[in-house]
Every structure is written in C-alpha cells, then in structure tokens.
Design a protein around this motif. Structure first.
Motif, PDB file in Angstrom:
ATOM      1  N   ILE A  33       0.826  -1.221   0.000  1.00 32.42           N
ATOM      2  CA  ILE A  33       0.000   0.000   0.000  1.00 32.42           C
ATOM      3  C   ILE A  33       0.853   1.261   0.000  1.00 32.42           C
ATOM      4  CG2 ILE A  33      -0.259   0.197   2.512  1.00 32.42           C
ATOM      5  CD1 ILE A  33      -3.102   1.201   2.005  1.00 32.42           C
ATOM      6  N   VAL A  34       2.029   1.217   0.605  1.00 34.28           N
ATOM      7  CA  VAL A  34       2.849   2.432   0.674  1.00 34.28           C
ATOM      8  C   VAL A  34       3.386   2.803  -0.711  1.00 34.28           C
ATOM      9  CG1 VAL A  34       4.913   3.486   1.662  1.00 34.28           C
ATOM     10  CG2 VAL A  34       3.451   2.055   3.089  1.00 34.28           C
ATOM     11  N   LEU A  35       3.787   1.805  -1.494  1.00 36.56           N
ATOM     12  CA  LEU A  35       4.274   2.112  -2.843  1.00 36.56           C
ATOM     13  C   LEU A  35       3.185   2.784  -3.702  1.00 36.56           C
ATOM     14  CD1 LEU A  35       6.557  -0.907  -3.849  1.00 36.56           C
ATOM     15  CD2 LEU A  35       7.216   1.357  -3.044  1.00 36.56           C
ATOM     16  N   PRO A  36       1.949   2.249  -3.739  1.00 33.23           N
ATOM     17  CA  PRO A  36       0.905   2.974  -4.486  1.00 33.23           C
ATOM     18  C   PRO A  36       0.613   4.370  -3.931  1.00 33.23           C
ATOM     19  CG  PRO A  36       0.240   0.713  -4.142  1.00 33.23           C
ATOM     20  CD  PRO A  36       1.472   0.922  -3.325  1.00 33.23           C
ATOM     21  N   LEU A  37       0.653   4.528  -2.597  1.00 34.34           N
ATOM     22  CA  LEU A  37       0.419   5.854  -2.028  1.00 34.34           C
ATOM     23  C   LEU A  37       1.506   6.836  -2.457  1.00 34.34           C
ATOM     24  CD1 LEU A  37      -0.814   5.039   1.599  1.00 34.34           C
ATOM     25  CD2 LEU A  37      -2.116   6.183  -0.215  1.00 34.34           C
ATOM     26  N   ILE A  38       2.748   6.381  -2.499  1.00 26.16           N
ATOM     27  CA  ILE A  38       3.831   7.238  -2.988  1.00 26.16           C
ATOM     28  C   ILE A  38       3.596   7.586  -4.451  1.00 26.16           C
ATOM     29  CG2 ILE A  38       6.279   7.256  -3.598  1.00 26.16           C
ATOM     30  CD1 ILE A  38       6.884   5.792  -1.059  1.00 26.16           C
ATOM     31  N   ALA A  39       3.147   6.583  -5.231  1.00 24.99           N
ATOM     32  CA  ALA A  39       2.893   6.824  -6.654  1.00 24.99           C
ATOM     33  C   ALA A  39       1.804   7.870  -6.853  1.00 24.99           C
ATOM     34  CB  ALA A  39       2.498   5.508  -7.336  1.00 24.99           C
ATOM     35  N   VAL A  40       0.738   7.804  -6.042  1.00 28.31           N
ATOM     36  CA  VAL A  40      -0.380   8.739  -6.183  1.00 28.31           C
ATOM     37  C   VAL A  40       0.002  10.131  -5.675  1.00 28.31           C
ATOM     38  CG1 VAL A  40      -2.703   9.286  -5.364  1.00 28.31           C
ATOM     39  CG2 VAL A  40      -2.166   6.967  -6.099  1.00 28.31           C
ATOM     40  N   MET A  41       0.621  10.182  -4.501  1.00 24.85           N
ATOM     41  CA  MET A  41       0.842  11.476  -3.842  1.00 24.85           C
ATOM     42  C   MET A  41       2.097  12.198  -4.331  1.00 24.85           C
ATOM     43  SD  MET A  41      -0.194  10.413   0.045  1.00 24.85           S
ATOM     44  CE  MET A  41      -1.883   9.948   0.445  1.00 24.85           C
ATOM     45  N   ALA A  42       3.141  11.442  -4.661  1.00 21.82           N
ATOM     46  CA  ALA A  42       4.398  12.085  -5.051  1.00 21.82           C
ATOM     47  C   ALA A  42       4.591  12.151  -6.558  1.00 21.82           C
ATOM     48  CB  ALA A  42       5.581  11.342  -4.414  1.00 21.82           C
ATOM     49  N   ASP A  44       1.832  11.572  -8.893  1.00 22.65           N
ATOM     50  CA  ASP A  44       0.552  11.828  -9.577  1.00 22.65           C
ATOM     51  C   ASP A  44       0.184  10.690 -10.533  1.00 22.65           C
ATOM     52  OD1 ASP A  44      -1.731  13.319  -9.986  1.00 22.65           O
ATOM     53  OD2 ASP A  44      -0.901  14.353 -11.729  1.00 22.65           O
ATOM     54  N   ALA A  45       0.244   9.460 -10.024  1.00 22.71           N
ATOM     55  CA  ALA A  45      -0.023   8.284 -10.854  1.00 22.71           C
ATOM     56  C   ALA A  45      -1.492   8.239 -11.274  1.00 22.71           C
ATOM     57  CB  ALA A  45       0.334   7.016 -10.094  1.00 22.71           C
ATOM     58  N   SER A  46      -1.742   7.732 -12.486  1.00 23.19           N
ATOM     59  CA  SER A  46      -3.094   7.567 -13.012  1.00 23.19           C
ATOM     60  C   SER A  46      -3.602   6.163 -12.689  1.00 23.19           C
ATOM     61  CB  SER A  46      -3.091   7.765 -14.520  1.00 23.19           C
ATOM     62  OG  SER A  46      -2.328   6.740 -15.152  1.00 23.19           O
ATOM     63  N   ALA A  47      -4.858   5.879 -13.086  1.00 20.66           N
ATOM     64  CA  ALA A  47      -5.407   4.531 -12.886  1.00 20.66           C
ATOM     65  C   ALA A  47      -4.583   3.492 -13.631  1.00 20.66           C
ATOM     66  CB  ALA A  47      -6.867   4.497 -13.343  1.00 20.66           C
ATOM     67  N   ALA A  48      -4.137   3.832 -14.843  1.00 17.72           N
ATOM     68  CA  ALA A  48      -3.323   2.904 -15.624  1.00 17.72           C
ATOM     69  C   ALA A  48      -1.972   2.665 -14.944  1.00 17.72           C
ATOM     70  CB  ALA A  48      -3.121   3.444 -17.034  1.00 17.72           C
ATOM     71  N   ASP A  49      -1.381   3.739 -14.393  1.00 20.21           N
ATOM     72  CA  ASP A  49      -0.106   3.597 -13.667  1.00 20.21           C
ATOM     73  C   ASP A  49      -0.268   2.683 -12.454  1.00 20.21           C
ATOM     74  OD1 ASP A  49       1.170   5.386 -15.407  1.00 20.21           O
ATOM     75  OD2 ASP A  49       0.608   7.114 -14.180  1.00 20.21           O
ATOM     76  N   MET A  50      -1.373   2.849 -11.739  1.00 26.85           N
ATOM     77  CA  MET A  50      -1.630   2.015 -10.563  1.00 26.85           C
ATOM     78  C   MET A  50      -1.795   0.556 -10.978  1.00 26.85           C
ATOM     79  SD  MET A  50      -1.640   3.999  -7.874  1.00 26.85           S
ATOM     80  CE  MET A  50      -2.722   3.408  -6.579  1.00 26.85           C
TER      81      MET A  50
END
Length: 413
Positions: A33-42, A44-50
């Motif tokens: 969960i921390v890796l996706p949170l970093i991707a979203v918050m730091a 700006d990852a999209s749904a495809a990136d996630m």
C-alpha cells in the motif's frame, strides 16, 4: 490463561518461526500500500499507472511460483532461503526512500522495486510449508496450520491499513524505512530457529512440477479449492487495485482515513481467525470454506454503493471491510488446513508453488483489467464488476465435493 495458549506456541522454535513469518508477511503488505500511495501522492499516478504497479508486484506469482517451489524442494535449506529473501527485500525497499530524499524517484523505479519484492515474496512463501512440517508434530498440526495461515491472511488485511496509518503519521518514505526494519527483524527471528529440515527432493525441475500438477488434478477437493481461490483472487485484485484511488479521489478521504477504514478489516480478520476453528468444528471444514467464500465478496458491495456525507461513506466502508475480512479468514484458514492435510510432505513446496501460480497468478491479470476498465468505464463501475463477479464465480462450490468435507482428511498417497 496458559491453558488457552495453543500448545504449539509454547515451543520456542515454532514461536520464533511464526513471529518471523508474521512480521515478513506484514512487511510485504505494508509495502503493497505504501508504494501505491507514494505513486499517487508524489508522482501523480493515473489509474493505468496504478494497474501497472500492482501488476508488476503480482506478476512473479505467475512467472516463478511453480519453478520456485520445485527449486526449494530440490535445494532444501528452507530456513536459509527465507532469511536471504528477507534481507534482499529490505535492501530493495530501502532504495525507494533513498531515491525520494534525493529527488531521483520515478515510476520506473517503483515498477522495478515492485517486481523485485514480489519475486522475493514468492521465494519466501514456497519455503514456508516445508519448514513448517519440520517444526510441527503431527498431533499439533491443525492448530499450527491455523496460526501459520492466519498470519498471511491477517497481514493481507491488516498490512495495508497499518501502512495507511503509518503514512499519515510519518509520511510514506519514513513508512518504508520502518518496513525495511520489519524485514530485518524477520531475518533475525529466523536465525534463532533451530531445526533439522526434511530431506531435499532429488528430482529434475520439470518432472517435479508435473508431479505436483498431476497430484492436484487427481484431488477433487483441492481442485475445487484452487478454482474458487483463483476466481476470488482475480476479482479481489480488480477491487483492491482501485480501492485507494476510489477512496482518495472519488470519495475524498485522506490517506490516514483510508488507512483507518481499512484497519477495521484487521479487527474482522482477528475475529475470523478466532472463530474459524469453532465454526469448522460445528459445520465442517468444507461448509466453513463455502460460507467464507460467499461472505468475502458479498460484503464489499458496500464500497461501490458508498456515497453521500462523509460519515455515511466511512460507515459503509467500515462495515464492508470488517465483514469481508472475517469471510476471508473463514475460507482461507479452512482451505489452507485442507491443503496442508492432504498434501504429502515431499510435495509441500511444489504444491504451494502450484497453488500460488494458479490462484495468485491471476492477480497481475486482475490488476491490468482494473487499470484498463477504470480508465475506460470509470472506477465505480469497475468496482461493481469486481464485487458481482466475485459472488457469481464461487456458486459452483454448491455442487462440488468440497462442501461435503466435514473432518480433516487423511494425507493422500
């Protein structure tokens, strides 16, 4: 009070093994969960990136589980293998906060780390059943199996929630540093385990894999278990891949609130692990498995239904996570107990690898589907697809031989 403690936990070697296993699994799930949170918050990852991030973390289950199981059976030395996997995981995770603090972090870096720790988690997991069999006397097998499997199931539910709370308190990079520490603790605990391991299997890799698959094909109970587990893993991965994105962006919840909501699942998991033995004794292992398979996806219908004031949204998510985690424990512990009981000692790592390759191997597919559908039709409709699909996919169990299994079956030839 001492009489309430399972006898197997009074044995130092098993206690240290179980602690190391629990800490390592929690480290895996906190990272998830921390890796996706970093991707979203730091970043700006999209749904495809996630979707890609989760796919790469789950892809080793499909690529390496069968071969890792055969390799561990041939090599033996399962304790040393698990220690090495934990140390390597610590090193891989440590590169992320280092890159973050030096402004060098990219999505590509997260993709590589996700794939590496996913691979190491596979190696660790396939080594567990063989070491378990070397530590646990047959007469304590059931209670030890429940404890061992409960560690994984509990971490699967509690790890992400703990990760969310830690991110809120410490920030995501510092949360990963704590995760590095957890892998090191697990390695140290395994070093304290004194065990004479079962003899390694002298067999060629491909022939060993074929033997495990033939054994699986001959067992109607294991076939039903793995087919239902595969379906649930696929649809739950679709759901979980987009859950954080949905909660944070569509519902407007903070990282800490997301973590707190999901943490209620840990309470459901604890209660589920505590009552699975009693439910199995009353209803039988097979019916308990079936009930858990139905509760697990059914409770998650509250997530795509969630709307309105924040307190209503949070209440719906809390109830859904609690009940779903309880159902997860019912089917996961009872199912793992059946597999451990039926599988001969010499096939344990290979059967674990086969089960992971088939049931868990669909997770990267589910993550890709989640990313694609979330982009094309939206996040909420994709969550509906996941929940309804999970319910419909296990209905065949009503006609399978698994539902008629009451007592613990004998080990197969």
């Amino acid at each position: 009070m001492a009489d309430r403690i399972p006898a197997v936990l009074r044995q130092k070697n098993f206690r240290n093994f179980w602690t190391a296993q629990t800490v390592s699994y929690m480290g895996d799930q906190v990272t998830s969960i921390v890796l996706p949170l970093i991707a979203v918050m730091a970043l700006d990852a999209s749904a495809a990136d996630m979707g890609m991030l989760v796919t790469l973390q789950q892809l080793p289950l499909l690529l390496f589980s069968l071969h890792a199981g055969a390799w561990v059976d041939r090599r033996g030395r399962r304790r040393a293998t698990m220690i090495a996997a934990n140390l390597a995981s610590a090193a891989a995770v440590a590169t992320v906060p280092l890159a973050y603090f030096t402004d060098a972090l990219t999505l590509l870096h997260l993709y590589v780390v996700s794939f590496v720790i996913g691979t190491l988690a596979v190696v660790f997991s396939v080594a567990v059943p063989g070491l378990f069999a070397s530590l646990v006397p047959r007469e304590q097998y059931l209670s030890a199996t429940s404890l061992s499997r409960a560690s994984y199931s509990f971490s699967f539910v509690a790890g992400p929630s703990v990760g969310g709370v830690i991110v809120q308190i410490l920030s995501a990079p510092f949360a990963l540093l704590l995760d590095v520490f957890s892998f090191l603790v697990a390695a140290v605990m395994l070093r304290t385990v004194s065990v004479e391991e079962t003899k390694k299997e002298e067999t060629e890799s491909q022939r060993g894999i074929r033997e495990a698959l033939r054994f699986l094909g001959r067992s109607a109970v294991l076939r039903a278990k793995i087919l239902s587990g595969t379906a649930l893993n696929f649809f739950y991965t679709v759901y979980s891949t987009l859950l954080i994105l949905f909660a944070a962006r569509d519902l407007g919840l903070s990282a800490g609130l997301v973590g707190a909501v999901i943490s209620v699942g840990a309470v459901g998991a604890l209660i589920g692990s505590a009552i699975t033995g009693k439910v199995s004794a009353r209803l039988g292992l097979g019916p308990t498995y079936l009930i858990g398979c139905l509760i697990f996806p059914a409770a998650l219908v509250l997530t795509p239904l969630a709307h309105g004031p924040q307190w209503i949204v949070v209440t719906m998510l809390v109830i859904g996570e609690f009940a779903s985690a309880l159902g997860l424990m019912l089917f996961d512990i009872s199912g793992a107990t059946l597999q451990q009981a039926i599988t001969p000692d010499r096939l344990r790592s290979r059967m674990q690898g086969a089960q992971m390759a088939i049931s868990y191997g669909v997770r990267p597919v589910g993550a890709l589907v989640a990313g694609g559908m979330g982009t094309l039709i939206g996040v909420r409709p994709t969550l509906w697809f996941a929940v309804v699909g999970g319910l419909l996919s296990v209905l065949f169990l009503f006609w399978s031989p698994l539902r008629r299994v009451h007592d613990l079956p004998d080990e197969a030839e």
